[in-house]
Design a protein around this motif. Structure first.
Motif, PDB file in Angstrom:
ATOM      1  N   ARG A   1      -6.432   2.595  -1.809  1.00 18.61           N
ATOM      2  CA  ARG A   1      -7.306   3.168  -0.780  1.00 18.61           C
ATOM      3  C   ARG A   1      -8.684   2.509  -0.818  1.00 18.61           C
ATOM      4  N   ALA A   2      -9.221   2.363  -2.025  1.00 15.64           N
ATOM      5  CA  ALA A   2     -10.555   1.773  -2.185  1.00 15.64           C
ATOM      6  C   ALA A   2     -10.564   0.319  -1.733  1.00 15.64           C
ATOM      7  N   THR A   3      -9.487  -0.388  -2.018  1.00 15.70           N
ATOM      8  CA  THR A   3      -9.410  -1.797  -1.639  1.00 15.70           C
ATOM      9  C   THR A   3      -9.354  -1.964  -0.125  1.00 15.70           C
ATOM     10  N   ILE A   4      -8.526  -1.162   0.516  1.00 15.15           N
ATOM     11  CA  ILE A   4      -8.439  -1.223   1.975  1.00 15.15           C
ATOM     12  C   ILE A   4      -9.784  -0.912   2.618  1.00 15.15           C
ATOM     13  N   ALA A   5     -10.446   0.123   2.105  1.00 14.49           N
ATOM     14  CA  ALA A   5     -11.757   0.490   2.639  1.00 14.49           C
ATOM     15  C   ALA A   5     -12.731  -0.682   2.504  1.00 14.49           C
ATOM     16  N   ALA A   6     -12.706  -1.323   1.342  1.00 13.60           N
ATOM     17  CA  ALA A   6     -13.602  -2.459   1.107  1.00 13.60           C
ATOM     18  C   ALA A   6     -13.275  -3.615   2.054  1.00 13.60           C
ATOM     19  N   LEU A   7     -11.983  -3.835   2.270  1.00 12.29           N
ATOM     20  CA  LEU A   7     -11.565  -4.902   3.178  1.00 12.29           C
ATOM     21  C   LEU A   7     -12.113  -4.696   4.586  1.00 12.29           C
ATOM     22  N   ARG A   8     -12.126  -3.451   5.005  1.00 10.63           N
ATOM     23  CA  ARG A   8     -12.657  -3.157   6.341  1.00 10.63           C
ATOM     24  C   ARG A   8     -14.150  -3.433   6.386  1.00 10.63           C
ATOM     25  N   LEU A   9     -14.839  -3.106   5.313  1.00  7.72           N
ATOM     26  CA  LEU A   9     -16.272  -3.398   5.267  1.00  7.72           C
ATOM     27  C   LEU A   9     -16.516  -4.899   5.220  1.00  7.72           C
ATOM     28  N   VAL A  10     -15.643  -5.602   4.536  1.00  6.25           N
ATOM     29  CA  VAL A  10     -15.748  -7.061   4.480  1.00  6.25           C
ATOM     30  C   VAL A  10     -15.691  -7.651   5.876  1.00  6.25           C
ATOM     31  N   GLN A  11     -14.741  -7.196   6.680  1.00  8.91           N
ATOM     32  CA  GLN A  11     -14.601  -7.734   8.035  1.00  8.91           C
ATOM     33  C   GLN A  11     -15.694  -7.228   8.960  1.00  8.91           C
ATOM     34  N   ASP A  12     -16.440  -6.236   8.500  1.00  6.38           N
ATOM     35  CA  ASP A  12     -17.598  -5.781   9.246  1.00  6.38           C
ATOM     36  C   ASP A  12     -18.823  -6.602   8.835  1.00  6.38           C
ATOM     37  N   ALA A  13     -18.548  -7.666   8.057  1.00  5.21           N
ATOM     38  CA  ALA A  13     -19.578  -8.601   7.620  1.00  5.21           C
ATOM     39  C   ALA A  13     -20.607  -7.978   6.685  1.00  5.21           C
TER      40      ALA A  13
ATOM     41  N   GLY B 120      -2.271 -11.704   1.453  1.00  2.54           N
ATOM     42  CA  GLY B 120      -1.525 -11.519   2.696  1.00  2.54           C
ATOM     43  C   GLY B 120      -0.966 -10.111   2.791  1.00  2.54           C
ATOM     44  N   LEU B 121      -0.492  -9.588   1.665  1.00  2.00           N
ATOM     45  CA  LEU B 121       0.023  -8.217   1.653  1.00  2.00           C
ATOM     46  C   LEU B 121      -1.095  -7.211   1.908  1.00  2.00           C
ATOM     47  N   TRP B 122      -2.262  -7.445   1.316  1.00  2.00           N
ATOM     48  CA  TRP B 122      -3.403  -6.561   1.585  1.00  2.00           C
ATOM     49  C   TRP B 122      -3.727  -6.573   3.064  1.00  2.00           C
ATOM     50  N   MET B 123      -3.675  -7.776   3.653  1.00  2.00           N
ATOM     51  CA  MET B 123      -4.019  -7.874   5.058  1.00  2.00           C
ATOM     52  C   MET B 123      -3.052  -7.104   5.944  1.00  2.00           C
ATOM     53  N   SER B 124      -1.763  -7.320   5.728  1.00  2.00           N
ATOM     54  CA  SER B 124      -0.825  -6.604   6.594  1.00  2.00           C
ATOM     55  C   SER B 124      -0.896  -5.100   6.321  1.00  2.00           C
ATOM     56  N   ALA B 125      -1.207  -4.751   5.073  1.00  2.00           N
ATOM     57  CA  ALA B 125      -1.361  -3.332   4.758  1.00  2.00           C
ATOM     58  C   ALA B 125      -2.542  -2.737   5.523  1.00  2.00           C
ATOM     59  N   SER B 126      -3.635  -3.466   5.562  1.00  2.00           N
ATOM     60  CA  SER B 126      -4.821  -2.936   6.223  1.00  2.00           C
ATOM     61  C   SER B 126      -4.635  -2.874   7.732  1.00  2.00           C
ATOM     62  N   MET B 127      -3.607  -3.598   8.223  1.00  2.00           N
ATOM     63  CA  MET B 127      -3.326  -3.563   9.654  1.00  2.00           C
ATOM     64  C   MET B 127      -2.364  -2.442  10.015  1.00  2.00           C
ATOM     65  N   GLY B 128      -1.846  -1.783   9.003  1.00  2.00           N
ATOM     66  CA  GLY B 128      -0.888  -0.725   9.272  1.00  2.00           C
ATOM     67  C   GLY B 128       0.472  -1.254   9.677  1.00  2.00           C
ATOM     68  N   VAL B 129       0.699  -2.533   9.404  1.00  2.00           N
ATOM     69  CA  VAL B 129       1.987  -3.144   9.726  1.00  2.00           C
ATOM     70  C   VAL B 129       3.001  -2.815   8.623  1.00  2.00           C
TER      71      VAL B 129
ATOM     72  N   VAL C 289       0.769  -1.235   0.000  1.00  2.00           N
ATOM     73  CA  VAL C 289       0.000   0.000   0.000  1.00  2.00           C
ATOM     74  C   VAL C 289       0.804   1.292   0.000  1.00  2.00           C
ATOM     75  N   ALA C 290       0.510   2.102  -0.994  1.00  2.00           N
ATOM     76  CA  ALA C 290       0.816   3.524  -0.922  1.00  2.00           C
ATOM     77  C   ALA C 290      -0.543   4.199  -0.791  1.00  2.00           C
ATOM     78  N   SER C 291      -0.782   4.837   0.353  1.00  2.00           N
ATOM     79  CA  SER C 291      -2.132   5.324   0.625  1.00  2.00           C
ATOM     80  C   SER C 291      -2.556   6.429  -0.344  1.00  2.00           C
ATOM     81  N   SER C 292      -1.632   6.827  -1.206  1.00  2.00           N
ATOM     82  CA  SER C 292      -1.998   7.848  -2.187  1.00  2.00           C
ATOM     83  C   SER C 292      -2.655   7.224  -3.411  1.00  2.00           C
ATOM     84  N   ASP C 293      -2.496   5.924  -3.591  1.00  2.00           N
ATOM     85  CA  ASP C 293      -3.063   5.285  -4.766  1.00  2.00           C
ATOM     86  C   ASP C 293      -4.560   5.034  -4.586  1.00  2.00           C
ATOM     87  N   PRO C 294      -5.380   5.536  -5.500  1.00  2.00           N
ATOM     88  CA  PRO C 294      -6.840   5.430  -5.357  1.00  2.00           C
ATOM     89  C   PRO C 294      -7.342   3.990  -5.247  1.00  2.00           C
ATOM     90  N   LEU C 295      -6.809   3.108  -6.075  1.00  2.00           N
ATOM     91  CA  LEU C 295      -7.269   1.725  -6.021  1.00  2.00           C
ATOM     92  C   LEU C 295      -6.926   1.080  -4.685  1.00  2.00           C
TER      93      LEU C 295
END
Lengths: 188, 188
Positions: free
Chosen positions: A109-121, A159-168, A101-107
């Motif tokens: 950012r959108a993917t991370i946001a979606a991932l959070r919604l996914v885990q919100d069921a 796995g990379l998306w996951m660690s990215a969404s964790m801020g690791v 993740v580079a948080s400046s990239d639109p895709l």
DNA sequence: GTCTATATTGCGATAGAC
DNA sequence: GTCTATCGCAATATAGAC
């Protein structure tokens, strides 16, 4: 069905970002940085610089806002898929490299946001993410010609998306790529 | 600091599950199946068959409940780490194989629940998951003797956790394992 | 198109009986 | 150790002015 309220300007790059887009931007940012709990209508509106009533003019409910986010994800992913297929480094390598993740990239950012919604069921988020993810996997498989291998590549990306969404702190991608069968040894 | 309220029975296997444990079970289940939004104190209490007041006797706040979940995760992960290190198939293969969810496995249930809390931007959940994840990676690296390779193995595991938490049909693990460097060709 | 109320519900938490 | 009752607050959504 009538088309969207504000007709898109011919040149979206130079035109000032519409309120609608700023609201989606704000929602993405809040989801990514503070999670679904913090992405309230109040907070999104405030971050976009409008009132709650202003937000609800553009998105008549929170569900509508979520659908707006997922629609944007699908559009960005479709554009990305084209770039992925024509990438000189190959689809697999391109995919893994751009999953960090580079948080400046639109895709991203959108993917991370979606991932959070996914885990919100959120069911629609799961559907959207699955659809996008599946398209990526197909493109990778077309290149590599091996189902198991393409699954490995995609799992690494996930796995990379996951660690990215964790801020690791993400691992060194080039190092990972070098150890990954199917992409190692390809020209950069 | 006084020890936990109900002294653990000598034989936890045959003894009836304590209310405290049933509350944690219920919280895990709700988090995993319906997400953080659905895991309210009311819902957790109802699923465990006690009243909200009963829940709050054992966990004085929602934060305390979350800490209980993370504490359990750490304990289960520590046990698992020992099994992982002594697994005849090797740590790496063991790790990937057990990252595919059977919702009946206590560690996997606890991990999925923690993952949902992570995406809800809970800092302690991020810390706990990172800690557990790091321990797994070290064990894998000790076996494989290669940092990049062990990262790939772990990323694949993370990817499996992610698709598991989404309720998506997991890929054929044996197929994945066969295509993964470092674990392919090992005895099963 | 954007604003300020306001209605309504759901959640976390407290108090105190049993 | 478990219960019921209730307070306080925050979040979604509506109504209607500008």
């Amino acid at each position: 069905m009538p088309s969207r309220t504000p007709p898109a300007p011919a040149d979206a790059a130079t035109a000032a970002r519409s309120t609608r887009d700023r609201l989606l931007d704000a929602a993405e940012q809040l989801l990514g940085e503070a999670g679904p709990r913090a992405a309230t209508l109040d907070a999104v509106a405030a971050a976009a610089g409008v009132s709650k009533g202003g937000l609800l003019y553009h998105f008549s409910s929170k569900d509508a806002l979520v659908e707006g986010l997922l629609e944007r994800l699908r559009a960005l992913a479709a554009e990305d898929l084209a770039r992925m297929r024509s990438a000189p480094e190959g689809a697999a390598r391109y995919y893994v490299r751009t999953s960090v993740v580079a948080s400046s990239d639109p895709l991203q950012r959108a993917t991370i946001a979606a991932l959070r919604l996914v885990q919100d069921a959120d069911r629609r988020a799961v559907a959207a993410f699955t659809e996008v993810s599946e398209a990526w996997r197909v493109a990778i498989e077309e290149e590599l010609g091996d189902r198991a291998l393409s699954r490995v590549v995609q799992l690494v990306g996930d796995g990379l998306w996951m660690s990215a969404s964790m801020g690791v702190v993400p691992p060194d991608v080039e190092e990972v790529l070098a150890a990954l069968p199917g992409v190692a040894g390809r020209p950069v």
